[in-house]
Design a protein around this motif. Structure first.
Motif, PDB file in Angstrom:
ATOM      1  N   ALA A 124      70.618   1.541  74.927  1.00 29.89           N
ATOM      2  CA  ALA A 124      70.712   0.279  74.193  1.00 29.89           C
ATOM      3  C   ALA A 124      72.177  -0.103  74.019  1.00 29.89           C
ATOM      4  N   LEU A 125      72.490  -1.352  74.345  1.00 31.28           N
ATOM      5  CA  LEU A 125      73.850  -1.887  74.244  1.00 31.28           C
ATOM      6  C   LEU A 125      73.813  -3.244  73.562  1.00 31.28           C
ATOM      7  N   ASN A 126      74.947  -3.601  72.957  1.00 28.62           N
ATOM      8  CA  ASN A 126      75.128  -4.974  72.525  1.00 28.62           C
ATOM      9  C   ASN A 126      74.866  -5.829  73.765  1.00 28.62           C
ATOM     10  N   ASN A 127      74.123  -6.893  73.624  1.00 36.04           N
ATOM     11  CA  ASN A 127      73.714  -7.690  74.789  1.00 36.04           C
ATOM     12  C   ASN A 127      74.808  -8.615  75.311  1.00 36.04           C
ATOM     13  N   SER A 128      76.048  -8.385  74.921  1.00 35.35           N
ATOM     14  CA  SER A 128      77.147  -9.265  75.297  1.00 35.35           C
ATOM     15  C   SER A 128      78.197  -8.495  76.101  1.00 35.35           C
ATOM     16  N   CYS A 129      78.482  -8.962  77.309  1.00 37.02           N
ATOM     17  CA  CYS A 129      79.503  -8.343  78.149  1.00 37.02           C
ATOM     18  C   CYS A 129      80.871  -8.497  77.478  1.00 37.02           C
ATOM     19  N   PRO A 130      81.708  -7.449  77.533  1.00 30.87           N
ATOM     20  CA  PRO A 130      83.028  -7.540  76.908  1.00 30.87           C
ATOM     21  C   PRO A 130      83.983  -8.526  77.596  1.00 30.87           C
ATOM     22  N   HIS A 131      83.622  -8.989  78.780  1.00 32.59           N
ATOM     23  CA  HIS A 131      84.490  -9.902  79.525  1.00 32.59           C
ATOM     24  C   HIS A 131      84.365 -11.328  79.003  1.00 32.59           C
ATOM     25  N   LYS A 132      83.236 -11.950  79.238  1.00 34.75           N
ATOM     26  CA  LYS A 132      83.030 -13.348  78.849  1.00 34.75           C
ATOM     27  C   LYS A 132      81.738 -13.544  78.059  1.00 34.75           C
ATOM     28  N   GLY A 133      81.161 -12.443  77.567  1.00 34.71           N
ATOM     29  CA  GLY A 133      79.970 -12.556  76.730  1.00 34.71           C
ATOM     30  C   GLY A 133      78.678 -12.771  77.478  1.00 34.71           C
ATOM     31  N   GLY A 134      78.651 -12.481  78.764  1.00 33.16           N
ATOM     32  CA  GLY A 134      77.426 -12.656  79.548  1.00 33.16           C
ATOM     33  C   GLY A 134      76.296 -11.797  79.011  1.00 33.16           C
ATOM     34  N   VAL A 188      62.718   7.968  72.837  1.00 35.55           N
ATOM     35  CA  VAL A 188      61.334   7.743  73.252  1.00 35.55           C
ATOM     36  C   VAL A 188      60.508   8.890  72.701  1.00 35.55           C
ATOM     37  N   GLU A 189      59.477   8.554  71.933  1.00 43.76           N
ATOM     38  CA  GLU A 189      58.564   9.553  71.385  1.00 43.76           C
ATOM     39  C   GLU A 189      57.136   9.100  71.644  1.00 43.76           C
ATOM     40  N   ASP A 190      56.355   9.979  72.244  1.00 45.78           N
ATOM     41  CA  ASP A 190      54.948   9.678  72.539  1.00 45.78           C
ATOM     42  C   ASP A 190      54.793   8.349  73.261  1.00 45.78           C
ATOM     43  N   GLY A 191      55.712   8.072  74.181  1.00 43.33           N
ATOM     44  CA  GLY A 191      55.610   6.859  74.991  1.00 43.33           C
ATOM     45  C   GLY A 191      56.098   5.591  74.316  1.00 43.33           C
ATOM     46  N   MET A 192      56.608   5.692  73.077  1.00 46.43           N
ATOM     47  CA  MET A 192      57.122   4.526  72.352  1.00 46.43           C
ATOM     48  C   MET A 192      58.643   4.596  72.290  1.00 46.43           C
ATOM     49  N   VAL A 193      59.288   3.436  72.418  1.00 48.00           N
ATOM     50  CA  VAL A 193      60.742   3.347  72.333  1.00 48.00           C
ATOM     51  C   VAL A 193      61.127   2.970  70.904  1.00 48.00           C
ATOM     52  N   PHE A 194      62.079   3.726  70.349  1.00 43.45           N
ATOM     53  CA  PHE A 194      62.598   3.482  69.014  1.00 43.45           C
ATOM     54  C   PHE A 194      64.089   3.226  69.115  1.00 43.45           C
ATOM     55  N   LEU A 195      64.575   2.278  68.305  1.00 40.64           N
ATOM     56  CA  LEU A 195      65.989   1.906  68.285  1.00 40.64           C
ATOM     57  C   LEU A 195      66.523   2.145  66.886  1.00 40.64           C
ATOM     58  N   ASP A 196      67.688   2.786  66.807  1.00 38.16           N
ATOM     59  CA  ASP A 196      68.352   3.031  65.531  1.00 38.16           C
ATOM     60  C   ASP A 196      69.205   1.810  65.231  1.00 38.16           C
ATOM     61  N   ILE A 197      68.689   0.894  64.424  1.00 46.66           N
ATOM     62  CA  ILE A 197      69.373  -0.361  64.130  1.00 46.66           C
ATOM     63  C   ILE A 197      70.184  -0.211  62.848  1.00 46.66           C
ATOM     64  N   PRO A 198      71.510  -0.386  62.946  1.00 49.19           N
ATOM     65  CA  PRO A 198      72.338  -0.274  61.738  1.00 49.19           C
ATOM     66  C   PRO A 198      71.976  -1.366  60.724  1.00 49.19           C
ATOM     67  N   SER A 199      71.995  -0.983  59.465  1.00 48.97           N
ATOM     68  CA  SER A 199      71.665  -1.983  58.425  1.00 48.97           C
ATOM     69  C   SER A 199      72.903  -2.689  57.937  1.00 48.97           C
ATOM     70  N   VAL A 240      65.169  -7.548  75.243  1.00 45.49           N
ATOM     71  CA  VAL A 240      66.125  -7.911  74.199  1.00 45.49           C
ATOM     72  C   VAL A 240      65.465  -7.730  72.842  1.00 45.49           C
ATOM     73  N   VAL A 241      66.208  -7.105  71.928  1.00 44.33           N
ATOM     74  CA  VAL A 241      65.782  -6.964  70.540  1.00 44.33           C
ATOM     75  C   VAL A 241      66.726  -7.828  69.711  1.00 44.33           C
ATOM     76  N   ARG A 242      66.165  -8.763  68.984  1.00 42.92           N
ATOM     77  CA  ARG A 242      66.977  -9.654  68.160  1.00 42.92           C
ATOM     78  C   ARG A 242      67.124  -9.040  66.768  1.00 42.92           C
ATOM     79  N   THR A 243      68.366  -8.924  66.310  1.00 43.80           N
ATOM     80  CA  THR A 243      68.627  -8.379  64.984  1.00 43.80           C
ATOM     81  C   THR A 243      69.491  -9.369  64.211  1.00 43.80           C
ATOM     82  N   ALA A 244      69.635  -9.130  62.918  1.00 47.28           N
ATOM     83  CA  ALA A 244      70.470 -10.000  62.088  1.00 47.28           C
ATOM     84  C   ALA A 244      71.928  -9.967  62.531  1.00 47.28           C
ATOM     85  N   LYS A 245      72.339  -8.865  63.179  1.00 48.09           N
ATOM     86  CA  LYS A 245      73.728  -8.721  63.608  1.00 48.09           C
ATOM     87  C   LYS A 245      73.939  -9.066  65.079  1.00 48.09           C
ATOM     88  N   GLY A 246      72.913  -9.578  65.748  1.00 51.50           N
ATOM     89  CA  GLY A 246      73.047  -9.956  67.154  1.00 51.50           C
ATOM     90  C   GLY A 246      71.999  -9.304  68.027  1.00 51.50           C
TER      91      GLY A 246
END
Length: 104
Positions: A40-50, A93-104, A20-26
């Motif tokens: 990478a997905l929003n960590n909340s299920c569209p059904h009941k937010g699991g 994934v670049e050179d074994g590192m995972v990068f996430l494009d986090i919207p500002s 889990v990556v914690r961001t200001a937007k969730g």
């Protein structure tokens, strides 16, 4: 605007698991498949937010831990007959590192 953010080495995300990556937007779930694809997905299920990051990863899907809704890691959509979707985020994934494009 968005920014590529270094998350972790690929090896820190277990195969068929997530982190889990914690961001200001969730929270964002970062998932690794058996064949080392990363999604990478929003960590909340569209059904009941699991918390999807606590679900079971198989193939290119994750099963929500609350009610077993199957969510595509590719596009965030629920598998029929369920209806709904969660947001997807760009990841690389670049050179074994995972990068996430986090919207500002």
């Amino acid at each position: 605007m968005s920014t590529w953010t270094k998350i972790a080495p690929l090896t820190d995300i277990p195969k068929l698991g997530s982190r889990v990556v914690r961001t200001a937007k969730g929270d964002i779930g970062v998932f690794r498949t058996e064949d080392d694809r990363v999604f990478a997905l929003n960590n909340s299920c569209p059904h009941k937010g699991g918390p999807l990051s606590q679900g079971i990863v198989y193939g290119d899907k994750v099963a929500c831990p609350l009610h077993s809704w199957k969510i595509s890691l590719i596009d965030g959509k629920a598998e029929e007959p369920d209806v709904g979707e969660t947001a997807c985020f760009a990841v690389k994934v670049e050179d074994g590192m995972v990068f996430l494009d986090i919207p500002s």
